[in-house]
Design a protein around this motif. Structure first.
Motif, PDB file in Angstrom:
ATOM      1  N   PRO A 148       8.159 -11.303  11.484  1.00 22.85           N
ATOM      2  CA  PRO A 148       7.709 -10.330  10.383  1.00 22.85           C
ATOM      3  C   PRO A 148       6.152  -9.850  10.932  1.00 22.85           C
ATOM      4  CG  PRO A 148       7.607 -12.465   9.713  1.00 22.85           C
ATOM      5  CD  PRO A 148       8.211 -12.542  10.970  1.00 22.85           C
ATOM      6  N   VAL A 149       5.772  -8.556  10.733  1.00 21.96           N
ATOM      7  CA  VAL A 149       4.799  -7.936  11.247  1.00 21.96           C
ATOM      8  C   VAL A 149       4.050  -7.158   9.979  1.00 21.96           C
ATOM      9  CG1 VAL A 149       3.502  -6.671  12.910  1.00 21.96           C
ATOM     10  CG2 VAL A 149       5.467  -7.876  13.468  1.00 21.96           C
ATOM     11  N   ALA A 150       2.872  -7.396   9.501  1.00 21.98           N
ATOM     12  CA  ALA A 150       2.353  -6.625   8.553  1.00 21.98           C
ATOM     13  C   ALA A 150       1.054  -5.787   9.102  1.00 21.98           C
ATOM     14  CB  ALA A 150       1.602  -7.677   7.483  1.00 21.98           C
ATOM     15  N   MET A 151       1.278  -4.457   8.973  1.00 20.21           N
ATOM     16  CA  MET A 151       0.349  -3.382   9.366  1.00 20.21           C
ATOM     17  C   MET A 151      -0.477  -2.949   8.181  1.00 20.21           C
ATOM     18  SD  MET A 151       1.110  -2.977  12.488  1.00 20.21           S
ATOM     19  CE  MET A 151      -0.116  -1.703  12.845  1.00 20.21           C
ATOM     20  N   ILE A 152      -1.803  -3.401   7.964  1.00 18.87           N
ATOM     21  CA  ILE A 152      -2.581  -3.051   6.792  1.00 18.87           C
ATOM     22  C   ILE A 152      -3.767  -1.968   7.329  1.00 18.87           C
ATOM     23  CG2 ILE A 152      -4.312  -4.063   5.357  1.00 18.87           C
ATOM     24  CD1 ILE A 152      -2.566  -6.617   5.945  1.00 18.87           C
ATOM     25  N   GLY A 153      -4.024  -0.964   6.602  1.00 21.62           N
ATOM     26  CA  GLY A 153      -4.802   0.006   6.817  1.00 21.62           C
ATOM     27  C   GLY A 153      -4.473   1.190   7.604  1.00 21.62           C
ATOM     28  N   THR A 154      -3.109   1.181   8.197  1.00 18.59           N
ATOM     29  CA  THR A 154      -2.903   2.550   9.031  1.00 18.59           C
ATOM     30  C   THR A 154      -2.614   3.699   8.313  1.00 18.59           C
ATOM     31  OG1 THR A 154      -0.541   1.771   9.137  1.00 18.59           O
ATOM     32  CG2 THR A 154      -2.079   1.248  10.897  1.00 18.59           C
ATOM     33  N   ASP A 155      -2.453   3.498   6.879  1.00 18.78           N
ATOM     34  CA  ASP A 155      -2.050   4.583   6.018  1.00 18.78           C
ATOM     35  C   ASP A 155      -3.396   5.401   5.599  1.00 18.78           C
ATOM     36  OD1 ASP A 155      -2.627   2.318   4.637  1.00 18.78           O
ATOM     37  OD2 ASP A 155      -1.909   2.907   2.716  1.00 18.78           O
ATOM     38  N   GLN A 156      -4.426   4.655   5.951  1.00 22.07           N
ATOM     39  CA  GLN A 156      -5.748   5.136   5.669  1.00 22.07           C
ATOM     40  C   GLN A 156      -6.245   5.840   6.991  1.00 22.07           C
ATOM     41  OE1 GLN A 156      -7.344   4.986   2.493  1.00 22.07           O
ATOM     42  NE2 GLN A 156      -5.346   3.988   2.214  1.00 22.07           N
ATOM     43  N   VAL A 157      -5.815   5.482   7.997  1.00 20.48           N
ATOM     44  CA  VAL A 157      -5.907   6.152   9.331  1.00 20.48           C
ATOM     45  C   VAL A 157      -5.079   7.497   9.494  1.00 20.48           C
ATOM     46  CG1 VAL A 157      -5.759   5.848  11.858  1.00 20.48           C
ATOM     47  CG2 VAL A 157      -6.880   3.794  10.690  1.00 20.48           C
ATOM     48  N   ASN A 158      -4.167   7.409   9.126  1.00 16.90           N
ATOM     49  CA  ASN A 158      -3.213   8.435   9.449  1.00 16.90           C
ATOM     50  C   ASN A 158      -2.190   8.721   8.282  1.00 16.90           C
ATOM     51  OD1 ASN A 158       0.058   8.602  11.382  1.00 16.90           O
ATOM     52  ND2 ASN A 158      -1.119  10.222  10.725  1.00 16.90           N
ATOM     53  N   PRO A 159      -2.896   8.940   7.036  1.00 19.35           N
ATOM     54  CA  PRO A 159      -2.139   9.526   5.821  1.00 19.35           C
ATOM     55  C   PRO A 159      -0.788  10.393   6.105  1.00 19.35           C
ATOM     56  CG  PRO A 159      -4.453   9.942   5.417  1.00 19.35           C
ATOM     57  CD  PRO A 159      -4.283   9.702   6.858  1.00 19.35           C
ATOM     58  N   ILE A 160      -0.004  10.387   5.138  1.00 18.38           N
ATOM     59  CA  ILE A 160       1.189  11.080   5.273  1.00 18.38           C
ATOM     60  C   ILE A 160       0.860  12.454   4.963  1.00 18.38           C
ATOM     61  CG2 ILE A 160       3.355  11.597   4.238  1.00 18.38           C
ATOM     62  CD1 ILE A 160       3.887   8.775   3.645  1.00 18.38           C
ATOM     63  N   GLY A 161       1.304  13.284   5.894  1.00 16.90           N
ATOM     64  CA  GLY A 161       1.108  14.747   5.792  1.00 16.90           C
ATOM     65  C   GLY A 161      -0.276  15.043   6.507  1.00 16.90           C
ATOM     66  N   SER A 162      -0.926  14.120   7.074  1.00 16.79           N
ATOM     67  CA  SER A 162      -2.390  14.585   7.532  1.00 16.79           C
ATOM     68  C   SER A 162      -2.167  14.469   9.156  1.00 16.79           C
ATOM     69  CB  SER A 162      -3.358  13.527   7.434  1.00 16.79           C
ATOM     70  OG  SER A 162      -4.414  13.738   8.174  1.00 16.79           O
ATOM     71  N   ARG A 163      -2.739  15.673  10.035  1.00 16.24           N
ATOM     72  CA  ARG A 163      -2.697  15.795  11.277  1.00 16.24           C
ATOM     73  C   ARG A 163      -3.864  15.014  12.047  1.00 16.24           C
ATOM     74  NH1 ARG A 163       0.878  19.934  13.240  1.00 16.24           N
ATOM     75  NH2 ARG A 163       1.899  21.095  11.505  1.00 16.24           N
TER      76      ARG A 163
END
Length: 253
Positions: A148-163
């Protein structure tokens, strides 16, 4: 060759420079042999940051549209995603789904590391959603462990809908391998595969600290879209796993 060029010369140094990442549990990834890295999925960026910090090559299945777009832009995308270690799969279901599983099993039997997102798509709101059982089928057929791998913070780097990608500290946690050899020979048993998948998702919930919701992420996206359109969602989105599982489905009025 292209994968290693991207990782150590072209893309990797840039990612390391702008997005410092804390990595823990990397010793849980085997140094050789096939294994599945089953990760939560917050952003497209997950597929770049996680392999960057694993010494071995990690291969991810990716939707075939990334590889079939016509024109110069399409060729550039194909080159980029191939270099990032991804291979195309047809997600239309049926025979295509089995072909994707067969391809994954073949890679694992060749001794490779396979990256999989059990949720099937990105989380629409940062929470962890119900896993699809394909990961269990692959693990059983290939007879490999699941990390199992937990990614933490990538949604702040690359928010959904953001280029754009924004500066933010990241963390990647690799959990202890999950061994499902006790279920050997039971691939295809839907109850066994659901039990294995739920065990993987529980490990991801513990590792990531995310709230778990017992519906599929794709369904959650439909409900959120309906809510934004002014329709009443079939199951309230802002509920926990147990509440969502108990609530009867209602029709939008």
């Amino acid at each position: 060759m292209l994968y290693w060029l991207m990782k150590y010369v072209l893309l990797g140094p840039l990612l390391r420079a702008f997005w410092p990442t804390k990595v823990t549990g990397l010793e849980n990834v085997p140094t050789e042999g096939g294994a599945i890295l089953a990760s939560n999925h917050l952003a497209v960026a997950d597929s770049f940051f996680m392999p960057l910090h694993v010494p071995r090559r990690v291969t991810f299945p990716a939707k075939q549209e990334y590889f079939t777009e016509p024109g110069f832009k399409g060729r550039l995308k194909k080159w980029f995603f191939t270099g990032a270690g991804q291979f195309p799969i047809d997600r239309s279901g049926g025979a295509a789904a089995q072909a994707a599983i067969d391809a994954a099993v073949r890679l694992l039997r060749e001794g490779r590391l396979l990256g999989i997102y059990p949720e099937g798509t990105r989380s629409p709101d940062g929470r962890l959603y119900k896993g699809k059982t394909g990961v269990a089928r692959i693990a059983l057929e290939a007879r490999v462990p699941v990390i199992p791998v937990a990614m933490i913070g990538t949604d702040q780097v690359n928010p959904i809908g953001s280029r754009m990608w924004w500066p933010h500290k990241l963390e990647i946690r690799f959990g202890k391998p999950l061994d499902f050899s006790r279920y050997e020979g039971l691939a295809g048993d839907r109850f066994v595969e659901r039990s294995i998948t739920d065990e993987i998702m529980y490990a991801l919930m513990e590792l990531s600290g995310q709230e778990y919701v017992d519906i599929y992420a794709a369904r959650a996206k439909e409900l959120i879209a309906a809510e934004k359109a002014g329709l009443r969602p079939a199951v309230p989105v802002q509920v926990g796993a147990r509440d969502a599982a108990r609530m009867p489905e209602s029709r939008a009025s």
